[in-house]
Design a protein around this motif. Sequence first.
Motif, short mmCIF file in Angstrom:
data_model
loop_
_atom_site.label_atom_id
_atom_site.label_comp_id
_atom_site.label_asym_id
_atom_site.label_seq_id
_atom_site.Cartn_x
_atom_site.Cartn_y
_atom_site.Cartn_z
N GLY A 72 98.51 3.67 21.52
CA GLY A 72 98.68 3.38 22.94
C GLY A 72 97.50 2.63 23.55
O GLY A 72 97.06 2.94 24.66
N CYS A 73 97.01 1.65 22.82
CA CYS A 73 95.84 0.89 23.28
C CYS A 73 96.08 -0.60 23.12
O CYS A 73 96.66 -1.04 22.12
CB CYS A 73 94.63 1.32 22.46
N CYS A 74 95.66 -1.37 24.10
CA CYS A 74 95.67 -2.83 24.02
C CYS A 74 97.08 -3.40 23.93
O CYS A 74 97.28 -4.49 23.37
CB CYS A 74 94.82 -3.32 22.86
N THR A 75 98.05 -2.69 24.48
CA THR A 75 99.43 -3.17 24.45
C THR A 75 100.21 -2.58 25.61
O THR A 75 99.87 -1.50 26.11
CB THR A 75 100.11 -2.80 23.11
N LEU A 81 109.30 -4.65 30.28
CA LEU A 81 109.23 -6.08 30.59
C LEU A 81 107.82 -6.61 30.35
O LEU A 81 107.66 -7.76 29.92
CB LEU A 81 109.66 -6.33 32.03
N ALA A 82 106.83 -5.77 30.61
CA ALA A 82 105.45 -6.19 30.34
C ALA A 82 105.26 -6.46 28.84
O ALA A 82 104.56 -7.39 28.46
CB ALA A 82 104.47 -5.13 30.83
N ARG A 83 105.90 -5.66 28.01
CA ARG A 83 105.80 -5.87 26.56
C ARG A 83 106.51 -7.15 26.17
O ARG A 83 106.03 -7.90 25.30
CB ARG A 83 106.38 -4.67 25.81
N ALA A 84 107.64 -7.43 26.79
CA ALA A 84 108.35 -8.68 26.50
C ALA A 84 107.46 -9.88 26.84
O ALA A 84 107.38 -10.85 26.07
CB ALA A 84 109.67 -8.74 27.26
#
Length: 194
Positions: A72-75, A81-84
Amino acid sequence: MYTLVGSAKNRSARPLWLLEEIGLPFSHIPANAGSPEARAHSPNGKLPVLITEGQTISDSTAIMTYLADKHGCCTAPAGSLARAAQDSMTQFLLDEFDALLWTAARHSFVLPEEHRLPAIKDSLRWEYGRSLTRLADRLQGPCLMGADFTLPDIIATHCLGWGAMINFGTPEGALAKYFAAQRARPAFIRAMAR
């Protein structure tokens, strides 16, 4: 415990940096592609390789995605949507920077000499220059995705350093400030010292 096989002088620098950012304990086996150390963990001799739980993971982006998701770091969270948006930036960097730089390397020293096309590097250098402008236009804040440091920052910083090293171009303006700030991160400095 993680073991990373590779050198800070190649794409292994990316997961090395991420491991330092996360602050995880890990062992490091310095190795160059094709070396006996690399072939002991990767049949084709390609690096980096992450060894965990008796399994090996290859490819710098796959390793970083695994580590970032697991810790759960740097991503951004998977499925958001933020991941997309983050994945879009990652693919842009791999297509517009990494692929150009790797093609230049292949035609400089990787391929057998009779298969190298040195003239291709002029076209790649021109395309790299266009990509620098596009990346500058996409810069959203102190980091590529805005305020938060994410995997694309590692890929971009690595590629910008690689491009400068082989005289493909250097960042200017806001992109130069971004590049300098990323390389000043304590985790980057620790990773490059390995």
